[in-house]
Design a protein around this motif. Structure first.
Motif, short mmCIF file in Angstrom:
data_model
loop_
_atom_site.label_atom_id
_atom_site.label_comp_id
_atom_site.label_asym_id
_atom_site.label_seq_id
_atom_site.Cartn_x
_atom_site.Cartn_y
_atom_site.Cartn_z
N GLU A 15 0.81 -1.21 0.00
CA GLU A 15 0.00 0.00 0.00
C GLU A 15 0.85 1.27 0.00
O GLU A 15 0.32 2.37 -0.19
CB GLU A 15 -0.94 0.01 1.20
N LEU A 16 2.15 1.13 0.22
CA LEU A 16 3.04 2.30 0.25
C LEU A 16 3.34 2.82 -1.14
O LEU A 16 3.85 3.93 -1.29
CB LEU A 16 4.34 1.95 0.96
N GLY A 17 3.07 2.01 -2.17
CA GLY A 17 3.37 2.43 -3.54
C GLY A 17 4.83 2.23 -3.88
O GLY A 17 5.63 1.70 -3.09
N GLU A 18 5.22 2.69 -5.06
CA GLU A 18 6.58 2.46 -5.55
C GLU A 18 7.63 3.19 -4.73
O GLU A 18 8.76 2.72 -4.59
CB GLU A 18 6.67 2.88 -7.02
N SER A 19 7.30 4.35 -4.20
CA SER A 19 8.30 5.11 -3.43
C SER A 19 8.65 4.41 -2.13
O SER A 19 9.78 4.46 -1.65
CB SER A 19 7.78 6.52 -3.13
N GLY A 20 7.67 3.73 -1.51
CA GLY A 20 7.90 3.04 -0.25
C GLY A 20 8.16 3.96 0.92
O GLY A 20 8.62 3.53 1.98
N LYS A 21 7.86 5.25 0.77
CA LYS A 21 8.18 6.22 1.82
C LYS A 21 7.08 6.26 2.88
O LYS A 21 5.90 6.08 2.59
CB LYS A 21 8.36 7.61 1.22
N VAL A 22 7.50 6.51 4.12
CA VAL A 22 6.56 6.65 5.23
C VAL A 22 7.02 7.82 6.11
O VAL A 22 8.17 8.27 6.02
CB VAL A 22 6.51 5.38 6.10
N HIS A 23 6.11 8.30 6.94
CA HIS A 23 6.46 9.27 7.98
C HIS A 23 6.90 8.48 9.20
O HIS A 23 6.10 7.77 9.82
CB HIS A 23 5.27 10.16 8.30
N ARG A 24 8.15 8.62 9.57
CA ARG A 24 8.72 7.81 10.64
C ARG A 24 8.04 8.05 11.98
O ARG A 24 8.05 7.19 12.86
CB ARG A 24 10.22 8.06 10.78
N GLN A 25 7.43 9.22 12.16
CA GLN A 25 6.80 9.54 13.44
C GLN A 25 5.34 9.07 13.52
O GLN A 25 4.69 9.25 14.54
CB GLN A 25 6.88 11.04 13.69
N GLN A 26 4.85 8.48 12.46
CA GLN A 26 3.49 7.94 12.49
C GLN A 26 3.51 6.55 13.11
O GLN A 26 4.33 5.71 12.76
CB GLN A 26 2.93 7.86 11.07
N ARG A 27 2.61 6.32 14.06
CA ARG A 27 2.54 5.02 14.73
C ARG A 27 1.91 4.00 13.79
O ARG A 27 0.71 4.06 13.51
CB ARG A 27 1.74 5.10 16.04
N GLN A 28 2.73 3.06 13.31
CA GLN A 28 2.21 2.07 12.38
C GLN A 28 3.19 0.91 12.28
O GLN A 28 4.38 1.05 12.58
CB GLN A 28 1.99 2.68 11.00
N LEU A 29 2.66 -0.22 11.85
CA LEU A 29 3.49 -1.40 11.60
C LEU A 29 3.34 -1.77 10.14
O LEU A 29 2.25 -2.14 9.69
CB LEU A 29 3.04 -2.56 12.49
N VAL A 30 4.42 -1.66 9.38
CA VAL A 30 4.40 -1.98 7.95
C VAL A 30 4.70 -3.47 7.81
O VAL A 30 5.74 -3.95 8.27
CB VAL A 30 5.44 -1.14 7.18
N VAL A 31 3.77 -4.19 7.19
CA VAL A 31 3.85 -5.64 7.12
C VAL A 31 4.22 -6.10 5.71
O VAL A 31 3.59 -5.68 4.73
CB VAL A 31 2.51 -6.28 7.55
N PHE A 32 5.23 -6.95 5.64
CA PHE A 32 5.67 -7.54 4.37
C PHE A 32 5.24 -9.00 4.35
O PHE A 32 5.62 -9.77 5.23
CB PHE A 32 7.18 -7.43 4.22
N GLU A 33 4.46 -9.38 3.34
CA GLU A 33 3.96 -10.75 3.24
C GLU A 33 4.43 -11.40 1.94
O GLU A 33 4.72 -10.73 0.96
CB GLU A 33 2.43 -10.76 3.27
N ASN A 34 4.47 -12.73 1.97
CA ASN A 34 4.75 -13.51 0.77
C ASN A 34 3.44 -13.86 0.06
O ASN A 34 2.43 -14.14 0.71
CB ASN A 34 5.49 -14.80 1.12
N LEU A 35 3.47 -13.85 -1.26
CA LEU A 35 2.33 -14.30 -2.04
C LEU A 35 2.38 -15.82 -2.20
O LEU A 35 3.47 -16.40 -2.26
CB LEU A 35 2.35 -13.66 -3.43
N VAL A 36 1.23 -16.44 -2.28
CA VAL A 36 1.18 -17.89 -2.48
C VAL A 36 1.75 -18.24 -3.84
O VAL A 36 2.52 -19.18 -3.99
CB VAL A 36 -0.27 -18.40 -2.33
N SER A 37 1.39 -17.48 -4.86
CA SER A 37 1.91 -17.71 -6.21
C SER A 37 2.41 -16.38 -6.79
O SER A 37 1.93 -15.30 -6.41
CB SER A 37 0.83 -18.30 -7.12
N GLY A 38 3.38 -16.46 -7.67
CA GLY A 38 3.94 -15.26 -8.28
C GLY A 38 4.74 -14.41 -7.32
O GLY A 38 4.93 -13.21 -7.56
N ASN A 39 5.25 -15.02 -6.26
CA ASN A 39 5.95 -14.25 -5.22
C ASN A 39 7.21 -13.59 -5.77
O ASN A 39 7.41 -12.38 -5.62
CB ASN A 39 6.30 -15.18 -4.06
N PHE A 40 8.07 -14.37 -6.42
CA PHE A 40 9.30 -13.82 -6.99
C PHE A 40 8.99 -12.85 -8.13
O PHE A 40 9.59 -11.78 -8.23
CB PHE A 40 10.22 -14.93 -7.49
#
Length: 306
Positions: free
Chosen positions: A92-117
Motif C-alpha cells: 500500500e506504500l506504492g513504488e516510493s515506499g516512503k513513510v512518515h517515521r513519526q506515524q505510529r504504524q506497523l508496515v507488514v511484508f507478506e509472501n504471495l502464495v503464487s507469483g511471489n518472486f
C-alpha cells in the motif's frame, strides 16, 4: 543532528512456506528498513509444517532452529508492538515506499502464495551483498557453512515434494514445482567441464535419495554435499563457481546471494536475478544437446581463475 526515534516499525510475515519462498518477505523488509531507517521486528519462523513428515522428506523445515535475531526487535516489546500498532501492508506504500517515521504504524511484508518472486523480487534487485551479510548474521554460527575456496560447480537437484512431469514438454512450457530430468544435470556438467578443459569438482545438493541421483553421482569427481541444514546448503551454493539450477526458488537464492552464473532447464528460470544480459547471458536456459555459450564459459573462467 541526532535522528529522532521512529514510531514506525516493520514486520516480515514469512509464513508456512519453504525456506526460499519465505525468505523473500524477510529480504524485502530488511532492504526497506535499511533504506528508511526503520526498526524491524524479528520474523517468526516457528511454524509447524506437517507435510515434510508425511512425505518423509530429508528436510523437516524446522527453520526456527537456524536463526537468532540480535539486530531485530524481539520478545515482549515485539509482541506489544504487534498488538498495539495499526498495521499497513507494504504494497500500500506504492513504488516510493516512503513513510512518515513519526506515524505510529506497523508496515507488514507478506509472501504471495503464487507469483511471489515475479511480483516482489524487483524490490531487492542489486542488494545481494548486504542481504548475504544479513542472512549470515541472522544464521546461528553452527549452521554457517565452512568456506569453500576451490573452484567447483554446485548442482541443485530438487525432488522431494516436486511432482513428476508426464513429459518434458510441460516442463519446457514453464510447469512449476516439477522435477527436472536428472540426466540433464549430468549432461550440463559434462559439457561445462569439456568447455573449461578441466574436470572441475562438483557438489550435489538434493533432497532426493542417492538412487534417484545416480546419473550424476556416478560421474568422476562428483560428491554429494554432507547432510546439513537447508540454510547451510543455501549459503554453500552461494560460494559456487557455477550452478546447474533446479526450477526451485532455492536455486534462485543461491544464484542471487553469491551472484553465481547458473544454467537453467528451458522454461524453468522463472526470473532473472543477475540482471538483464548485456553481452553475456549468465542465466541461460540450455536444453539437451544445446551448446553452452562461450560468453558464459568465459564468465565462469573469470570467476574461478581457471
Amino acid at each position: 543532528m541526532k535522528m529522532t526515534e521512529s514510531s514506525t516499525f516493520a514486520l516480515p510475515l514469512v509464513g508456512r512456506f519453504g525456506l526460499a519462498h519465505s525468505l523473500l518477505a524477510w529480504a524485502r523488509c530488511e532492504v526497506w528498513c535499511r533504506d528508511n531507517s526503520i526498526p524491524m521486528l524479528s520474523p517468526n519462523w516457528n511454524h509447524l509444517r506437517i507435510g515434510p513428515y508425511l512425505r518423509r522428506e530429508r528436510d523437516k523445515r524446522e527453520y526456527q532452529r537456524f536463526f537468532n535475531f540480535p539486530h531485530y526487535v524481539t520478545g515482549l516489546r515485539r509482541a506489544w508492538l504487534i498488538a498495539s500498532l495499526p498495521k499497513i501492508n507494504a504494497v500500500e506504500l506504492g513504488e516510493s515506499g516512503k513513510v512518515h517515521r513519526q506515524q505510529r504504524q506497523l508496515v507488514v511484508f507478506e509472501n504471495l502464495v503464487s507469483g511471489n518472486f515475479e511480483q516482489h523480487f524487483k524490490e531487492i534487485e542489486g542488494r545481494s551483498p548486504e542481504l548475504l551479510e544479513a542472512l549470515i548474521a541472522m544464521t546461528k554460527s553452527r549452521y554457517r557453512p565452512t568456506t569453500i575456496e576451490a573452484a567447483h560447480v554446485a548442482i541443485h537437484i530438487r525432488l522431494g515434494d516436486f511432482s513428476v512431469a508426464s513429459n518434458d514438454a510441460s516442463i519446457r512450457e514453464g510447469s512449476k514445482n516439477t522435477r527436472l530430468p536428472v540426466q540433464w544435470y549430468a549432461e550440463m556438467l559434462l559439457q561445462l567441464r569439456s568447455a573449461l578443459g578441466r574436470e572441475v569438482p562438483a557438489l550435489v545438493y538434493s533432497d532426493g535419495d542417492d538412487g534417484d541421483l545416480q546419473a550424476v553421482l556416478t560421474l568422476n569427481n562428483v560428491a554429494r554435499a554432507p547432510k546439513q541444514a537447508a540454510v547451510t546448503d543455501l549459503l554453500s551454493i552461494a560460494q559456487a563457481t557455477a550452478l546447474i539450477s533446479s526450477g526451485s526458488g532455492f536455486s534462485i537464492w543461491g544464484c542471487f546471494l553469491g551472484q553465481v552464473p547458473r544454467i537453467c532447464f528451458p522454461g524453468q528460470r522463472q526470473i532473472r536475478v543477475l540482471g538483464a544480459p548485456s553481452r553475456s547471458d549468465l542465466e541461460p536456459e540450455i536444453d539437451f544437446q544445446q551448446t553452452i555459450s562461450s560468453d558464459f564459459i568465459e564468465a565462469v573462467r573469470q570467476r574461478s581463475g581457471i
